[in-house]
Design an enzyme around this catalytic site. Structure first.
Site, PDB file in Angstrom:
ATOM      1  N   LEU A  50       0.885  -1.169   0.000  1.00 40.63           N
ATOM      2  CA  LEU A  50       0.000   0.000   0.000  1.00 40.63           C
ATOM      3  C   LEU A  50       0.923   1.220   0.000  1.00 40.63           C
ATOM      4  O   LEU A  50       1.703   1.412   0.923  1.00 40.63           O
ATOM      5  CB  LEU A  50      -0.930  -0.003   1.211  1.00 40.63           C
ATOM      6  CG  LEU A  50      -2.002  -1.077   1.175  1.00 40.63           C
ATOM      7  CD1 LEU A  50      -2.868  -1.021   2.432  1.00 40.63           C
ATOM      8  CD2 LEU A  50      -2.876  -0.944  -0.063  1.00 40.63           C
ATOM      9  N   PRO A  51       0.845   2.042  -1.037  1.00 38.76           N
ATOM     10  CA  PRO A  51       1.888   3.006  -1.368  1.00 38.76           C
ATOM     11  C   PRO A  51       1.967   4.281  -0.528  1.00 38.76           C
ATOM     12  O   PRO A  51       1.873   5.394  -1.038  1.00 38.76           O
ATOM     13  CB  PRO A  51       1.578   3.334  -2.822  1.00 38.76           C
ATOM     14  CG  PRO A  51       0.091   3.206  -2.900  1.00 38.76           C
ATOM     15  CD  PRO A  51      -0.249   2.052  -2.003  1.00 38.76           C
ATOM     16  N   CYS A  52       2.210   4.146   0.761  1.00 35.35           N
ATOM     17  CA  CYS A  52       2.381   5.336   1.606  1.00 35.35           C
ATOM     18  C   CYS A  52       3.647   6.104   1.233  1.00 35.35           C
ATOM     19  O   CYS A  52       3.777   7.289   1.563  1.00 35.35           O
ATOM     20  CB  CYS A  52       2.369   4.964   3.087  1.00 35.35           C
ATOM     21  SG  CYS A  52       3.657   3.813   3.578  1.00 35.35           S
ATOM     22  N   HIS A  53       4.561   5.455   0.520  1.00 36.55           N
ATOM     23  CA  HIS A  53       5.792   6.131   0.092  1.00 36.55           C
ATOM     24  C   HIS A  53       5.516   7.249  -0.913  1.00 36.55           C
ATOM     25  O   HIS A  53       6.365   8.107  -1.119  1.00 36.55           O
ATOM     26  CB  HIS A  53       6.786   5.123  -0.500  1.00 36.55           C
ATOM     27  CG  HIS A  53       6.246   4.377  -1.677  1.00 36.55           C
ATOM     28  ND1 HIS A  53       5.540   3.189  -1.534  1.00 36.55           N
ATOM     29  CD2 HIS A  53       6.283   4.639  -3.004  1.00 36.55           C
ATOM     30  CE1 HIS A  53       5.188   2.758  -2.739  1.00 36.55           C
ATOM     31  NE2 HIS A  53       5.621   3.631  -3.641  1.00 36.55           N
ATOM     32  N   ARG A  54       4.337   7.282  -1.501  1.00 39.03           N
ATOM     33  CA  ARG A  54       3.999   8.314  -2.486  1.00 39.03           C
ATOM     34  C   ARG A  54       3.620   9.646  -1.838  1.00 39.03           C
ATOM     35  O   ARG A  54       3.394  10.624  -2.537  1.00 39.03           O
ATOM     36  CB  ARG A  54       2.852   7.830  -3.369  1.00 39.03           C
ATOM     37  CG  ARG A  54       3.234   6.639  -4.217  1.00 39.03           C
ATOM     38  CD  ARG A  54       2.079   6.128  -5.048  1.00 39.03           C
ATOM     39  NE  ARG A  54       2.444   4.864  -5.671  1.00 39.03           N
ATOM     40  CZ  ARG A  54       1.583   3.955  -6.075  1.00 39.03           C
ATOM     41  NH1 ARG A  54       0.279   4.167  -5.943  1.00 39.03           N
ATOM     42  NH2 ARG A  54       1.999   2.823  -6.614  1.00 39.03           N
TER      43      ARG A  54
END
Length: 182
Positions: free
Chosen positions: A144-148
């Site tokens: 789940l792309p929290c790095h974005r």
């Protein structure tokens, strides 16, 4: 007597460093930069019993772990842009769950947003700090792309795997060659 639900724990080496994975019979519940003890504590708080994937995992848990490994390798190798493994956010708080369930739809592959912009997109324009806290507790990092989500002005802040891991992921998604300096 009811048998407690279990989550099989495994480690997976990636270009970002080792990721701790945990799967129930139904879904992936953890993909994190956590050490094993922290992962076990998170799993226990959700009412699950952690078991070792080598000794005590069910065949369903092993299938989910293997699928996750394949998808992580493809994603981190630039051969895939999405994850299809079933996910379960039971390790997240209700607000974190709501934030992360909508994350991929709001921030597609290759795009970034600030915490304030994400809070506004979630209908909570004054909740930038709460969004940051929710993403900081993401039990499914990378998947789940929290790095974005970046700080104001595009600063790279607040990633469980560290700033270099966040930079690697953002470079990968933007088409730049990721730095191997992890």
């Amino acid at each position: 007597m009811r048998i407690p639900a279990t989550a099989a724990l495994a480690s997976h080496d990636t270009p970002l460093g080792p990721l701790t994975l945990a799967a129930t019979d139904d879904a992936l519940v953890l993909c994190a930069f956590d050490e094993r003890e922290r992962a076990e504590a998170r799993i226990a708080r959700a009412g699950l019993t952690a078991v070792d994937s080598v000794d005590a995992a069910t065949s369903a848990q092993l299938r989910i772990l293997q699928e996750t490994r394949r998808e992580l390798d493809a994603y981190l190798g630039g051969r895939s842009r999405a994850f299809t493994v079933r996910m379960d956010l039971r390790l997240a708080t209700p607000f974190s769950r709501t934030t992360m369930e909508r994350l991929d739809g709001i921030l597609p592959y290759g795009e970034t947003s600030t915490y304030a912009e994400l809070a506004a997109a979630l209908g909570r324009p004054r909740a930038a700090r709460a969004v940051g806290t929710a993403l900081g507790a993401n039990p499914l990092c990378v998947v789940l792309p929290c790095h974005r989500v970046v700080g104001s002005g595009g600063r790279l802040t607040g990633y469980a795997g560290g700033v270099e891991a966040k930079r690697f992921l953002l470079d990968l998604e933007s088409g730049r060659t990721p730095s191997p300096s992890l």
